[in-house]
Design an enzyme around this catalytic site. Structure first.
Site, PDB file in Angstrom:
ATOM      1  CE  LYS A 176      41.373  42.125  36.078  1.00  0.00           C
ATOM      2  NZ  LYS A 176      41.952  40.914  36.710  1.00  0.00           N
ATOM      3  NE  ARG A 229      49.958  41.092  40.395  1.00  0.00           N
ATOM      4  CZ  ARG A 229      48.662  41.093  40.160  1.00  0.00           C
ATOM      5  NH1 ARG A 229      48.212  40.994  38.928  1.00  0.00           N
ATOM      6  NH2 ARG A 229      47.805  41.175  41.144  1.00  0.00           N
ATOM      7  NE  ARG A 236      37.747  41.999  41.272  1.00  0.00           N
ATOM      8  CZ  ARG A 236      38.827  42.774  41.235  1.00  0.00           C
ATOM      9  NH1 ARG A 236      38.867  43.817  40.472  1.00  0.00           N
ATOM     10  NH2 ARG A 236      39.879  42.484  41.973  1.00  0.00           N
ATOM     11  NE  ARG A 279      43.729  39.391  44.521  1.00  0.00           N
ATOM     12  CZ  ARG A 279      44.948  39.697  44.063  1.00  0.00           C
ATOM     13  NH1 ARG A 279      46.012  39.340  44.730  1.00  0.00           N
ATOM     14  NH2 ARG A 279      45.069  40.369  42.944  1.00  0.00           N
ATOM     15  NE  ARG A 297      47.762  44.138  44.214  1.00  0.00           N
ATOM     16  CZ  ARG A 297      46.789  43.902  43.343  1.00  0.00           C
ATOM     17  NH1 ARG A 297      46.917  44.303  42.086  1.00  0.00           N
ATOM     18  NH2 ARG A 297      45.690  43.292  43.710  1.00  0.00           N
TER      19      ARG A 297
HETATM   20  P1  AMP Z   1      42.766  44.473  41.856  1.00  0.00           P
HETATM   21  O1  AMP Z   1      43.861  45.466  41.936  1.00  0.00           O
HETATM   22  O2  AMP Z   1      41.810  44.717  40.740  1.00  0.00           O
HETATM   23  O3  AMP Z   1      43.270  43.050  41.899  1.00  0.00           O
HETATM   24  O4  AMP Z   1      41.892  44.675  43.196  1.00  0.00           O
HETATM   25  C1  AMP Z   1      42.462  44.468  44.473  1.00  0.00           C
HETATM   26  C2  AMP Z   1      41.347  44.332  45.478  1.00  0.00           C
HETATM   27  O5  AMP Z   1      40.586  45.552  45.529  1.00  0.00           O
HETATM   28  C3  AMP Z   1      40.326  43.245  45.201  1.00  0.00           C
HETATM   29  O6  AMP Z   1      40.747  41.959  45.637  1.00  0.00           O
HETATM   30  C4  AMP Z   1      39.113  43.759  45.971  1.00  0.00           C
HETATM   31  O7  AMP Z   1      39.267  43.533  47.363  1.00  0.00           O
HETATM   32  C5  AMP Z   1      39.200  45.267  45.741  1.00  0.00           C
HETATM   33  N1  AMP Z   1      38.457  45.659  44.524  1.00  0.00           N
HETATM   34  C6  AMP Z   1      38.973  46.157  43.372  1.00  0.00           C
HETATM   35  N2  AMP Z   1      38.005  46.391  42.479  1.00  0.00           N
HETATM   36  C7  AMP Z   1      36.845  46.011  43.065  1.00  0.00           C
HETATM   37  C8  AMP Z   1      35.498  45.984  42.654  1.00  0.00           C
HETATM   38  N3  AMP Z   1      35.138  46.365  41.429  1.00  0.00           N
HETATM   39  N4  AMP Z   1      34.569  45.543  43.530  1.00  0.00           N
HETATM   40  C9  AMP Z   1      34.902  45.147  44.771  1.00  0.00           C
HETATM   41  N5  AMP Z   1      36.161  45.123  45.225  1.00  0.00           N
HETATM   42  C10 AMP Z   1      37.138  45.552  44.388  1.00  0.00           C
END
Ligand code: AMP
Length: 245
Positions: A43, A155, A118, A200, A189
């Site tokens: 994404k 990653r 999400r 996740r 990360r």
């Molecule tokens: P990502 O970078 O999109 O993989 O997000 C990393 C982490 O941020 C996720 O595993 C969640 O803990 C938090 N996070 C990101 N976007 C959301 C969202 N829309 N709702 C809730 N938690 C989020």
């Protein structure tokens, strides 16, 4: 007689202006693209490219959280432990952070969302937030879980500009931890470890997947096979956007 001519001219002019306004609105509908798919589906990578090609801002809620963590804000402190466990940050916090950010930057002509919504409640909140005439496109990156763990645990990304790298598939130049675009530090990360990735993915299947069905009725829905090469996936995405824009 003169009065009738004035009234008729007024009506014709008003209709013409309404027509022009309608045309303007059609042409200037905000375009919002939502990137969906499990963690590691690509994404962020494809949203970064799309952002350059379509000249639309890329908004990643995960990046907004990571920026807050880096700046040690109250929001960052609240989010950090949840992110490190691989669970979602509560909706009210995410929604406020995202909508404030969009309003603050006046992104009224559109953007690319990555990592949001999400869950179905976030999708409902987004629907309420978007202007009614928004053109909504959903790009769903489909890929099996077993391909994702290797992708995610390898990653890497630039701390400064967010450029993605991968230990195996696109290692940093000269194997140094320095970004070739901006000179920033390349890092992994803290939530890209195997245990957190498994969590996740579980959260994705339970909470995020139902959003797909919800969005199918609300937006133009595009399915992409994300197990193909990065280049082919991006080509497919661009083609579909062109067809559906
Ligand atoms: P990502 O970078 O999109 O993989 O997000 C990393 C982490 O941020 C996720 O595993 C969640 O803990 C938090 N996070 C990101 N976007 C959301 C969202 N829309 N709702 C809730 N938690 C989020």
């Amino acid at each position: 007689m003169k009065k009738i001519v004035i009234i008729l001219t007024f009506i014709v002019l008003s209709l013409f202006l309404m027509f022009l306004y309608g045309k303007y609105q059609m042409k200037h509908k905000p375009l919002v693209i939502i990137m969906m798919g499990p963690p590691g589906a690509g994404k962020g990578t494809h949203a970064t490219e799309l952002s350059k090609d379509l000249k639309l801002p890329h908004i990643s809620t995960g990046d907004l959280f990571r920026e807050n963590i880096k700046q040690n804000t109250d929001l960052g402190k609240k989010a950090k432990s949840l992110i490190d466990k691989g669970v979602l940050v509560p909706d009210d916090i995410v929604n406020q952070m995202l909508f404030d950010y969009i309003n603050k930057h006046k992104y009224f002509s559109g953007y690319i969302l990555d990592g949001y919504p999400r869950n179905v409640d976030q999708a409902i909140a987004l629907e309420k937030f978007l202007p009614e005439n928004t053109k909504l496109l959903v790009i769903n990156l489909r890929i099996d879980d077993d391909l994702l763990v290797e992708r995610i645990t390898g990653r890497l990304m630039c701390r400064k500009c967010g450029k993605p790298f991968h230990k195996t598939f696109s290692p940093p130049p000269n194997n140094q931890n320095i970004c070739d675009d901006c000179g920033g530090e390349i890092y992994q990360r803290s939530d890209d470890t195997k245990e957190v990735v498994v969590k996740r993915l579980e959260v994705y299947h339970r909470e995020t997947k139902p959003v797909l069905n919800y969005l199918k009725n609300k937006a133009k829905f595009i399915e992409i096979d994300a197990s193909q090469s990065k280049e082919k996936v991006y080509k497919d995405i661009l083609l579909e956007i062109e067809k559906n824009k």
